[in-house]
Structure formats: structure tokens, C-alpha cells
Design a protein around this motif. Structure first.
Motif, mmCIF file in Angstrom:
data_model
loop_
_atom_site.group_PDB
_atom_site.id
_atom_site.type_symbol
_atom_site.label_atom_id
_atom_site.label_comp_id
_atom_site.label_asym_id
_atom_site.label_seq_id
_atom_site.Cartn_x
_atom_site.Cartn_y
_atom_site.Cartn_z
ATOM 1 N N ALA A 151 0.852 -1.190 0.000
ATOM 2 C CA ALA A 151 0.000 0.000 0.000
ATOM 3 C C ALA A 151 0.887 1.239 0.000
ATOM 4 O O ALA A 151 1.911 1.285 0.681
ATOM 5 C CB ALA A 151 -0.897 0.001 1.231
ATOM 6 N N LEU A 192 8.952 0.411 5.827
ATOM 7 C CA LEU A 192 7.956 -0.649 5.614
ATOM 8 C C LEU A 192 6.594 -0.027 5.305
ATOM 9 O O LEU A 192 6.147 0.891 5.985
ATOM 10 C CB LEU A 192 7.865 -1.529 6.872
ATOM 11 C CG LEU A 192 6.889 -2.704 6.816
ATOM 12 C CD1 LEU A 192 7.300 -3.702 5.735
ATOM 13 C CD2 LEU A 192 6.821 -3.407 8.168
ATOM 14 N N SER A 193 5.946 -0.544 4.270
ATOM 15 C CA SER A 193 4.631 -0.038 3.853
ATOM 16 C C SER A 193 3.604 -0.182 4.979
ATOM 17 O O SER A 193 3.696 -1.087 5.804
ATOM 18 C CB SER A 193 4.173 -0.819 2.611
ATOM 19 O OG SER A 193 2.780 -0.722 2.456
ATOM 20 N N SER A 194 2.607 0.699 4.978
ATOM 21 C CA SER A 194 1.574 0.646 6.013
ATOM 22 C C SER A 194 0.733 -0.621 5.901
ATOM 23 O O SER A 194 0.155 -1.077 6.879
ATOM 24 C CB SER A 194 0.663 1.871 5.906
ATOM 25 O OG SER A 194 0.054 1.904 4.623
ATOM 26 N N ALA A 195 0.656 -1.194 4.706
ATOM 27 C CA ALA A 195 -0.073 -2.456 4.540
ATOM 28 C C ALA A 195 0.561 -3.272 3.427
ATOM 29 O O ALA A 195 0.550 -2.873 2.269
ATOM 30 C CB ALA A 195 -1.541 -2.193 4.237
ATOM 31 N N VAL A 196 1.163 -4.381 3.818
ATOM 32 C CA VAL A 196 1.702 -5.324 2.839
ATOM 33 C C VAL A 196 0.648 -6.411 2.696
ATOM 34 O O VAL A 196 0.206 -6.973 3.695
ATOM 35 C CB VAL A 196 3.023 -5.950 3.332
ATOM 36 C CG1 VAL A 196 3.553 -6.956 2.324
ATOM 37 C CG2 VAL A 196 4.055 -4.872 3.636
ATOM 38 N N THR A 197 0.203 -6.677 1.462
ATOM 39 C CA THR A 197 -0.815 -7.710 1.289
ATOM 40 C C THR A 197 -0.282 -8.820 0.402
ATOM 41 O O THR A 197 0.225 -8.550 -0.695
ATOM 42 C CB THR A 197 -2.084 -7.108 0.652
ATOM 43 O OG1 THR A 197 -2.470 -5.966 1.402
ATOM 44 C CG2 THR A 197 -3.215 -8.114 0.663
ATOM 45 N N LEU A 198 -0.377 -10.047 0.889
ATOM 46 C CA LEU A 198 -0.024 -11.202 0.072
ATOM 47 C C LEU A 198 -1.318 -11.809 -0.439
ATOM 48 O O LEU A 198 -2.219 -12.113 0.343
ATOM 49 C CB LEU A 198 0.756 -12.235 0.883
ATOM 50 C CG LEU A 198 1.999 -11.759 1.622
ATOM 51 C CD1 LEU A 198 2.679 -12.936 2.331
ATOM 52 C CD2 LEU A 198 2.976 -11.104 0.663
#
Lengths: 230, 472
Positions: A151, A192-198
């Protein structure tokens, strides 16, 4: 005593009031994993194949586009199938280079990013109405068929979540071997991104008699287009 | 229909007699088969489990330090950290946040911690609507039942039950297929996600190093709960910490495999703080509620401390011969199955849960599949020990004759010669009491032993004799 102090003091008491120095370092047995072997050039092709196979296994779609023209054609096909005149997505300079934005305008599809809708409620409204969402991913993992999206400004979270179809455009060099490669790249600090989505396949559930149903709250379809004309 | 653990025996008997439930529970094997297949394709799986256990052990043994580190990193990013000694305190904290922000609707993702603190009831009392958004949780919420499995909360319900429930509560008639039911839930809940001011989640992990909350799911409801509402509240047990961001690599490889047999869950979210400058979606305010609620009691008891390593994957439920027969509700607890039987007594007190440590055959199947190798049988024995030493209340006493027989047996066990001889005569005399080679009913004060099962006959040839022959 505040709840915080009481809980911390109970924890320390439970652990036998160790001396502070005792808890200073990490023991050897969980020292960081050894560095990964560098990725060989001939491994690249294997990674693409491995990623495609794993993605198909989890119910994702995969296609290769050999030119910018082909990327546009494939998206046109998806738009026709989704019967939608509205799409949301990431704002990517790369999409401009591919001519995607103008291509969609030609097709009569309105393509909305957070540039056009910088307001949260407005963007979410459009994302909820859109027939599909287009993202460029940050990384992909070959061994599990996973996409990794970070994000950020121009990279909204809901573009890959609210529309019923998620189209991800991927370049071969973004494919990593697996989680270990990914964690070697993601910074464990302020960057680090506020939301890392896998993302591994479409949204799914097995909550009714363990019967697999694809597409519950998230997209029912996930399609990855590999842009490969190097 | 909320069963109590005080009535465990009656609950279990009713569950075993419930043929519809027995049919539902049979599908649990699917999880077990898939789990085995998922680990079969991961050669380093066993080594990863050891590593995961070592990391958890390290974290728990230095929990104070990691809690403070987590707090510092969450606050550094503008998040708010709250500490709750009890479930009531946690509910009060969340209610306060909700009131200050005039929250009317809360969307919730599946979280055992919020089940544990009965958050929905607390919010409901204040007129705040809390909506479960995981499909299984949504189903049990509509039915006003507790979840019966960590992963598949509505496993006890048939498709027909659910279709009838949707017809009654949502006026959605003519639903036949699981797809149709899921589509109704998607449509109904979409509106709620967009209306909700607050999203409440649990966490699979909280990373001390970065202040990151990690959430695994398959449906997308957790992503919606953390991306759409203005407020995100995560309720996290203090044992959920891991030290470093990169440690996630180890846990992500084994958690979904243990839980559902998937290589990866459909979605894994690492949420670090709130949405930042320029980002169009995500929560604007983040609150982390760190929950003790009895966990420090488990921590203080070294024999049971490893129960805190649990990742809540549910694998031990699926393989447990007791859970397989009685399902989750009979336990009368939030956490059911083998893991529930070891963490619930210290959390709520042994008085109300005295049957749980005994609701096990000690077969060890749970320990075998546990991704962090918690020695569940060992902890169960320790709880049984607490009980017989009277740490609960008055220890249960059997009939005098039974107590004497056990004392005599214990003495004989220490005297091999006596032991060897003492079964010779009974082995010859037992014949007339046997039916199909087993005792269907033991005589005198031993009747309880055969109330629900047969007792094996004394072998005609003792093991010691067989052993000697084999080694000749």
C-alpha cells in the motif's frame, strides 16, 4: 498501578524476575536465517513456470503478453467479459507507457485511480461499483503463486479487493523464489509499507460443509498478465 | 443454546447421540488429509516447526521485553496501545473508543480473543451493532450460537440448516447451493462494511520489531475491516508476539498448512500503523488492545507455559478422537478441543472446567500435528495433577474398594515379581465374565470403568513372556 504496569510486573514475576541483562540478546538457536543463495540467470524461466503452475493450482488465471499492444488486448477482453464500463486501479507511470490508460478510454472504460479520486469515500464508492481492478504488483512468489502488493500513494488497497475481478500486471523480474526472498527485500524499519498484502488466488471460503466457494468478500476472479517482451 | 463446561459429561453424551452432528463432524478428516499433503511437499517442514517453537519459546521467556518493544513501535507510528488486565477491561476500552468516535456499527473479523472477552455482547448492551463478517461467524451469529471450531465456526451446521436460517433471518429464500448462500452474505455484508465506522480484528501475530499486526484469512473480510472503516482496533493476547519481522517467513510457511492444508491463505495482511500521507484507503486511527485475561497465570506455571506458543491453527481439534465425536460446543468453552482443554482451566479456573483435562485419551495425536509441538498430553497430565492435589477444590474420591485396588496395583507395579504373578490366576478365571473377549461390565465398585466402553481382557500370555520369546 496502571494496567500496563500491573501486566508487565506479573509477566516479570511469572518469569522469575530475571535480571534485565539476561533478556538482552537473542540466543543462537533463533539467530537470523542464513543468507540466501543468489538467483542464477537461468533460474528466471523456471520461476515463471513455477509461478504460473502454482497460481493455476489456487484458481488464478495466467496469461503472457508479448507486447504492450497485447496487454491492452487482454484487458479489453477482460473488460468485455466483466461487462463493465468502470475500472479502478493503481496509478502507475508504467501503465501510461503501456498506453493502457488511453486504450481503456478508447474502449469507453472509465479508469479511476487515487489521482482522480483522492478522497477515501469517493474512491471506495468507485471501487465498489467497478467491474474490475488493475494493479501492478510489487513482487510475486514462485513457490506459492502469491502476489505481494504494498500500500502506498498511487497504490490503493481496495483496488485489488472491492471489484469482482482483479487483474494484476507483472514483470518477470518481479518474481521471487518464495517467502525467504521476500523477507530479505522488505525493510523492517520506517520504510515498511503501512499495509503489505499477500494475495494467493481469489477470495474463497469453505465455511459451509467445507464446500469450496470462490468469491466471498473479495474478488471472485484473479488474473495475472505477465508482461514479457525483454 | 450455550452449553456450560460444568456439564461436560452430559453435553458429550448428547453430542455423541446426535446423529446429524456426527455426520457433520466426519468432514473434519478433510482438514487432516490436506494438512498431511501440504507438509509432504515441504521437505524442511519439520525443521521449520522446530524453529517456530524455538522462536515462540524465546518470545515467551522474554515477553516483558518484547511487549515494551511492540508498544514503542506501535506508538512511534501514531498507533494507540491499551493494556487490559481482564476481558471486561478490554471491552470497556473498546467501548470508550467507540463512544468517543460516535460509532454505531462495528464490522468484526473472526477473532478468538474477542469471543473470549464477549465483545459483541458488551457492544450490543450500549446499542452498538457488532457484525461478524467471516461467513462461518456470520452464520453462527445469526443463529445466536457460539462458534464450534477455531477455523470452521459453523462446522456443526448443514447447508440445509444454513439455508433455513438465511430464510428466517434475512428473508433470502430458495437458497440451495453453498455459492448462493455465500452470495447473499457478500451482498448483505458489503453494505455493512461501507457503513461501519470501526473494524475490529484479532491478530495471528504482532511483530515487536516493527509494530506490525499480521492477519491471515481466505475471504477478504479482514482486508475490508482494516481498509474501509475509519478506526481499526486489534484485540491481541499478550502471547501473540514474535520478535522480528523476518520471523514471519517461518510461521507463514507452516500456519496455513497446519490449519487448512493450504500453502498460503488467500490473503495475508501486514498492517503497520495507519494510512499515511497520500494514501487513499486504510484506517485513520489504529488501536492495539493487549489482553492478559489470565495469560500471566499460564506464564507463571512452568509446566503449562508452552500452551502460550499456540498459533490457533485448529489442527489438534481435527485429529482429536474426543473432539471428532463430540464437536466444539460440548466443551462449553470458547476454546474447544485439546488446546482448549489446556488453556481454559488456567484462564477461567479449574472449578468450572474440571472435566476438561480428563476429556482426552492422551493418545498424543494433537502433539504430533501441532505446528509448534506443544506437548498437550503433558500439560493435560499436569492439570490432572493439580486436580488430584486439590488445587481445584476437593479432589474426587472413588469408592473405597477402587482406591484400595489402585493402591495395590501401584505397589505391585514397583515389585515386578509380585506384578508378574498377580495376574496369572485372574487370567485363567476371567473366562465366564468375558463377552467377545472383553469385559462388558466389571464387577463390584469397578462398574464405572465399563459404563461407556468395554474393558480389555487380561492377555493369556503376559507381555514379559512374549518379550522373552521374541528375544530368544
Amino acid at each position: 498501578m496502571t494496567a500496563r504496569d500491573e501486566i508487565l510486573s506479573k509477566v516479570r514475576q511469572a518469569l522469575g524476575n530475571r535480571h534485565a541483562a539476561h533478556s538482552a540478546g537473542l540466543p543462537e538457536d533463533i539467530a537470523p536465517a542464513p543468507p540466501l543463495a543468489p538467483l542464477g540467470e537461468q533460474q528466471r524461466d523456471t520461476l515463471v513456470e513455477q509461478f504460473a503452475a502454482a497460481l493455476l493450482r489456487v484458481g488464478g488465471g495466467f496469461s503472457v503478453a508479448a507486447s504492450a499492444q497485447e496487454v491492452g488486448e487482454q484487458i479489453a477482453g477482460i473488460a468485455a467479459q466483466a461487462k463493465s464500463r468502470k475500472a479502478v486501479g493503481w496509478h502507475s507511470p508504467w501503465f501510461e507507457q503501456l498506453g493502457l490508460t488511453s486504450r481503456m478510454a478508447e474502449m469507453g472504460v472509465e479508469f479511476i485511480t487515487d489521482r482522480e479520486r483522492p478522497d477515501k469515500a469517493a474512491f471506495i464508492n468507485d471501487a465498489a461499483e467497478a467491474g474490475f481492478g488493475i494493479t501492478a504488483v510489487d513482487y510475486a512468489l514462485a513457490d506459492s503463486g502469491t502476489l505481494c502488493l504494498l500500500a502506498a500513494e498511487n497504490q490503493p488497497r481496495t483496488a485489488s479487493l472491492l471489484p469482482p475481478v482483479h487483474v494484476a500486471i507483472l514483470r518477470p523480474e518481479q518474481i521471487l523464489r518464495g517467502l525467504d526472498d521476500l523477507f530479505a527485500l522488505l525493510p523492517a524499519d520506517d520504510r515498511l509499507s503501512s499495509a503489505v498484502t499477500l494475495i494467493t488466488g481469489p477470495s474463497r471460503t469453505a465455511d459451509i460443509e467445507l464446500t469450496l466457494v470462490v468469491g466471498v468478500h473479495g474478488p471472485q476472479q484473479l488474473h495475472v498478465i505477465l508482461a514479457d517482451w525483454s | 443454546m450455550h452449553l456450560k463446561s460444568e456439564n461436560f459429561t452430559a453435553n458429550a453424551e448428547a453430542a455423541v447421540a446426535d446423529l446429524a452432528l456426527q455426520k457433520r463432524l466426519r468432514v473434519l478428516d478433510t482438514f487432516t488429509v490436506r494438512r498431511a499433503a501440504a507438509f509432504a511437499e515441504l521437505p524442511e517442514g519439520e525443521a521449520l516447526r522446530d524453529r517456530a517453537r524455538a522462536i515462540k519459546q524465546q518470545t515467551i521467556n522474554h515477553l516483558d521485553r518484547y511487549l515494551v518493544e511492540l508498544e514503542r513501535n506501535v506508538e512511534r507510528l501514531g498507533g494507540h496501545v491499551h493494556w487490559a488486565r481482564t476481558g471486561d477491561e478490554a471491552c470497556a476500552i473498546i467501548l470508550d473508543i467507540a463512544r468517543r468516535n460516535r460509532v454505531r456499527t462495528v464490522v468484526k473479523s473472526k477473532s478468538m480473543a474477542t469471543e473470549e472477552i464477549h465483545l459483541n455482547t458488551a457492544l450490543g448492551r450500549e446499542g452498538i451493532e457488532a457484525i461478524e463478517t467471516d461467513l462461518g461467524e456470520y452464520i453462527v451469529q445469526l443463529a445466536d450460537e457460539p462458534p464450534s471450531h477455531i477455523l470452521a465456526p459453523a462446522i456443526h451446521k448443514s447447508k440445509g440448516d444454513i439455508a433455513a436460517l438465511f430464510a428466517e433471518k434475512l428473508r433470502a429464500t430458495n437458497l440451495h447451493e453453498a455459492e448462493e448462500i455465500a452470495a447473499v452474505a457478500r451482498r448483505t455484508l458489503r453494505e455493512r462494511f461501507r457503513a461501519a465506522e470501526m473494524g475490529v480484528t484479532g491478530a495471528n501475530f504482532a511483530v515487536a520489531e516493527t509494530g506490525t499486526i499480521v492477519l491471515l484469512e481466505n475471504e477478504g473480510n479482514i482486508r475490508l475491516s482494516t481498509s474501509l472503516p475509519r478506526l481499526h482496533v486489534a484485540v491481541v493476547g499478550i502471547e501473540k508476539l514474535i520478535p522480528r519481522f523476518a520471523d514471519l517467513s517461518v510461521f507463514l510457511k507452516i500456519l496455513a498448512r497446519s490449519a487448512t492444508g493450504q500453502t498460503m491463505s488467500s490473503y495475508v495482511s501486514f498492517i503497520t500503523g495507519t494510512r499515511r500521507e497520500g494514501e487513499v484507503d486504510g484506517a485513520d486511527e489504529f488501536h492495539l488492545v493487549l489482553l492478559d485475561n489470565g495469560r500471566t497465570r499460564i506464564l507463571a506455571d512452568e509446566a503449562k507455559r508452552e500452551s502460550l506458543y499456540c498459533l490457533r491453527c485448529g489442527a489438534c481439534l481435527n485429529v482429536c478422537p474426543v473432539y471428532q465425536k463430540i464437536g466444539g460446543h460440548a466443551y462449553g468453552t470458547v476454546y474447544s478441543g485439546p488446546i482448549g482443554s489446556i488453556i481454559t482451566p488456567p484462564l477461567v479456573g479449574l472449578e468450572q472446567t474440571k472435566d476438561l483435562p480428563f476429556a482426552s485419551t492422551l493418545c498424543g495425536a494433537c502433539r504430533e500435528v501441532c505446528p509448534v509441538r506443544i506437548n498437550i498430553p503433558h500439560v493435560l497430565l499436569s492439570l490432572r495433577g493439580d486436580w488430584s492435589e486439590g488445587k481445584g477444590e476437593r479432589p474426587p474420591r472413588g469408592p473405597w474398594l477402587e482406591r484400595m485396588a489402585i493402591k495395590a496395583w501401584a505397589w505391585a507395579m514397583k515389585h515386578p515379581r509380585v506384578y508378574n504373578w498377580s495376574f496369572r490366576l485372574p487370567a485363567k478365571l476371567q473366562g465366564p465374565l468375558l463377552k467377545d473377549g472383553k469385559f462388558e461390565r466389571l464387577p463390584l465398585a469397578f462398574g464405572n470403568w465399563t459404563r461407556n466402553r468395554d474393558f480389555p481382557a487380561i492377555a493369556p500370555k503376559p507381555f514379559r513372556a512374549l518379550w522373552r520369546e521374541m528375544n530368544k
